[in-house]
Design an enzyme around this catalytic site. Sequence first.
Site, PDB file in Angstrom:
ATOM      1  CD  GLU A 114      15.274 -14.736   6.456  1.00 59.09           C
ATOM      2  OE1 GLU A 114      14.855 -13.617   6.114  1.00 59.09           O
ATOM      3  OE2 GLU A 114      15.844 -15.511   5.683  1.00 59.09           O
ATOM      4  CD  GLU A 134       9.670 -14.381   4.422  1.00 58.24           C
ATOM      5  OE1 GLU A 134       8.739 -15.010   4.972  1.00 58.24           O
ATOM      6  OE2 GLU A 134      10.617 -13.893   5.051  1.00 58.24           O
TER       7      GLU A 134
HETATM    8  C1  1HE Z   1       7.245  -1.576   7.222  1.00 60.11           C
HETATM    9  C2  1HE Z   1       7.431  -2.962   7.424  1.00 60.11           C
HETATM   10  C3  1HE Z   1       8.339  -3.629   6.571  1.00 60.11           C
HETATM   11  C4  1HE Z   1       5.973  -2.261   8.861  1.00 60.11           C
HETATM   12  N1  1HE Z   1       8.980  -2.909   5.646  1.00 60.11           N
HETATM   13  N2  1HE Z   1       7.909  -0.906   6.279  1.00 60.11           N
HETATM   14  N3  1HE Z   1       7.399  -8.576   6.735  1.00 60.11           N
HETATM   15  C5  1HE Z   1       6.142  -8.192   6.428  1.00 60.11           C
HETATM   16  O1  1HE Z   1       5.458  -8.747   5.600  1.00 60.11           O
HETATM   17  C6  1HE Z   1       5.649  -6.966   7.136  1.00 60.11           C
HETATM   18  C7  1HE Z   1       4.828  -7.387   8.279  1.00 60.11           C
HETATM   19  N4  1HE Z   1       4.434  -6.211   9.039  1.00 60.11           N
HETATM   20  C8  1HE Z   1       3.258  -6.267   9.661  1.00 60.11           C
HETATM   21  O2  1HE Z   1       2.539  -7.222   9.546  1.00 60.11           O
HETATM   22  C9  1HE Z   1       2.915  -5.123  10.583  1.00 60.11           C
HETATM   23  O3  1HE Z   1       3.603  -3.941  10.166  1.00 60.11           O
HETATM   24  C10 1HE Z   1       3.276  -5.420  12.053  1.00 60.11           C
HETATM   25  C11 1HE Z   1       2.432  -6.573  12.603  1.00 60.11           C
HETATM   26  C12 1HE Z   1       4.769  -5.748  12.238  1.00 60.11           C
HETATM   27  C13 1HE Z   1       3.022  -4.165  12.889  1.00 60.11           C
HETATM   28  O4  1HE Z   1       1.676  -3.761  12.677  1.00 60.11           O
HETATM   29  P1  1HE Z   1       1.230  -2.288  13.109  1.00 60.11           P
HETATM   30  O5  1HE Z   1      -0.230  -2.154  12.808  1.00 60.11           O
HETATM   31  O6  1HE Z   1       1.716  -1.982  14.477  1.00 60.11           O
HETATM   32  O7  1HE Z   1       2.075  -1.278  12.155  1.00 60.11           O
HETATM   33  P2  1HE Z   1       1.854  -0.889  10.625  1.00 60.11           P
HETATM   34  O8  1HE Z   1       0.847   0.216  10.544  1.00 60.11           O
HETATM   35  O9  1HE Z   1       1.627  -2.074   9.745  1.00 60.11           O
HETATM   36  O10 1HE Z   1       3.298  -0.332  10.259  1.00 60.11           O
HETATM   37  C14 1HE Z   1       3.782   0.897  10.794  1.00 60.11           C
HETATM   38  C15 1HE Z   1       4.730   1.474   9.763  1.00 60.11           C
HETATM   39  O11 1HE Z   1       5.816   0.574   9.577  1.00 60.11           O
HETATM   40  C16 1HE Z   1       4.067   1.621   8.403  1.00 60.11           C
HETATM   41  O12 1HE Z   1       4.688   2.711   7.760  1.00 60.11           O
HETATM   42  P3  1HE Z   1       3.943   4.170   7.688  1.00 60.11           P
HETATM   43  O13 1HE Z   1       4.903   5.027   6.930  1.00 60.11           O
HETATM   44  O14 1HE Z   1       2.639   3.903   7.012  1.00 60.11           O
HETATM   45  O15 1HE Z   1       3.763   4.588   9.130  1.00 60.11           O
HETATM   46  C17 1HE Z   1       4.478   0.360   7.687  1.00 60.11           C
HETATM   47  O16 1HE Z   1       4.489   0.489   6.277  1.00 60.11           O
HETATM   48  C18 1HE Z   1       5.880   0.191   8.216  1.00 60.11           C
HETATM   49  N5  1HE Z   1       6.347  -1.187   8.116  1.00 60.11           N
HETATM   50  N6  1HE Z   1       6.626  -3.353   8.432  1.00 60.11           N
HETATM   51  C19 1HE Z   1       8.753  -1.591   5.507  1.00 60.11           C
HETATM   52  N7  1HE Z   1       8.608  -4.930   6.703  1.00 60.11           N
HETATM   53  C20 1HE Z   1      16.003 -10.927   3.722  1.00 60.11           C
HETATM   54  S1  1HE Z   1      14.543 -11.486   3.143  1.00 60.11           S
HETATM   55  C21 1HE Z   1      13.398 -11.335   4.400  1.00 60.11           C
HETATM   56  C22 1HE Z   1      12.021 -11.428   3.847  1.00 60.11           C
HETATM   57  C23 1HE Z   1      11.061 -10.668   4.702  1.00 60.11           C
HETATM   58  O17 1HE Z   1      11.385 -10.164   5.752  1.00 60.11           O
HETATM   59  S2  1HE Z   1       9.484 -10.533   4.100  1.00 60.11           S
HETATM   60  C24 1HE Z   1       8.822  -9.219   5.009  1.00 60.11           C
HETATM   61  C25 1HE Z   1       8.016  -9.690   6.123  1.00 60.11           C
END
Ligand code: 1HE
Length: 263
Positions: A114, A134
């Site tokens: 976005e 989402e």
């Molecule tokens: C996060 C977030 C997040 C990672 N909010 N903390 N977004 C999503 O559904 C999230 C999609 N994220 C993923 O699929 C993966 O994190 C990634 C592919 C981007 C990266 O994977 P990876 O294996 O390198 O990292 P990870 O282990 O998943 O994440 C590392 C850390 O970042 C981990 O935190 P930690 O404290 O355990 O180290 C994750 O929790 C954190 N993290 N993504 C919070 N999004 C205005 S409306 C918009 C609507 C949306 O955007 S929906 C959300 C879509």
Amino acid sequence: MDGSGEALVSYQLQGEVAVIGLNRPGKRNAISDRVVEALRDAAERAQREARAAVIYGEGDHFCAGLDLAEHKDKPLFEAIQGSRRWHTIFSTFERGEIPFFTALHGAVVGGGLELAAATHVRVADESAFFGLPEGQRGIFVGGGGSVRVARLIGAARMGDMMLTGRIVSPAQMEQWGGISYVVPKGQALARAMELARAAATNAPLSNYAIVNALPRIAEMSVEDGLFTESIVSALTSETPEAKERLRDFLEKRTARLKAPDAP
Ligand code: 1HE
């Protein structure tokens, strides 16, 4: 600042181009309330002192979207206010004073897509992947995606991505019109900078008209759009800068256009 004392969004002025970095790689550059406010400050500063701006992400991913940890406990009204804040802030650069470019790599998902959709030119490297998870998270886009991403790639394709969790490659996204350039891995920022530097040499009023008039005209009826075009066109031609640039061309002081493959 985050807990480590690092700015959540970095800012640098390189010549006439502002370089804005999402700087929360530990959380995959997830956008919290403070990140969105830091982005606003950076975008406002860029519009005061630069002629173009590039937004990129630190670490292995451009942006993992909305900060889900912060979002999960938000009461209903705060969630609405949060979404409206994204809209206001993204609109300040989408319909602002200078062109914004995004350099994309790794995850460009949810609110990350976005954010990119609110900029004017998107450059992705081959590591980029695009998703709208989402539906899987039980929420809906809230950063302007249903307006901007749907207009860029079509509501049916966006609906497919949201319903099925489809992950889209850069080649596919380029074919759909969601991004304008695909470059080898690691080169998105350099290419976006090159493009931003080129745009920064345009007349500022032309860039202002491109950023502000073009998307508005696209929403108008054909008749209103054609009329508005004539007015904007005449206004830009009336500036001393336009007259000087036209004279420079006619008196052969500017480089000629070349076909893409010409030496
Ligand atoms: C996060 C977030 C997040 C990672 N909010 N903390 N977004 C999503 O559904 C999230 C999609 N994220 C993923 O699929 C993966 O994190 C990634 C592919 C981007 C990266 O994977 P990876 O294996 O390198 O990292 P990870 O282990 O998943 O994440 C590392 C850390 O970042 C981990 O935190 P930690 O404290 O355990 O180290 C994750 O929790 C954190 N993290 N993504 C919070 N999004 C205005 S409306 C918009 C609507 C949306 O955007 S929906 C959300 C879509």
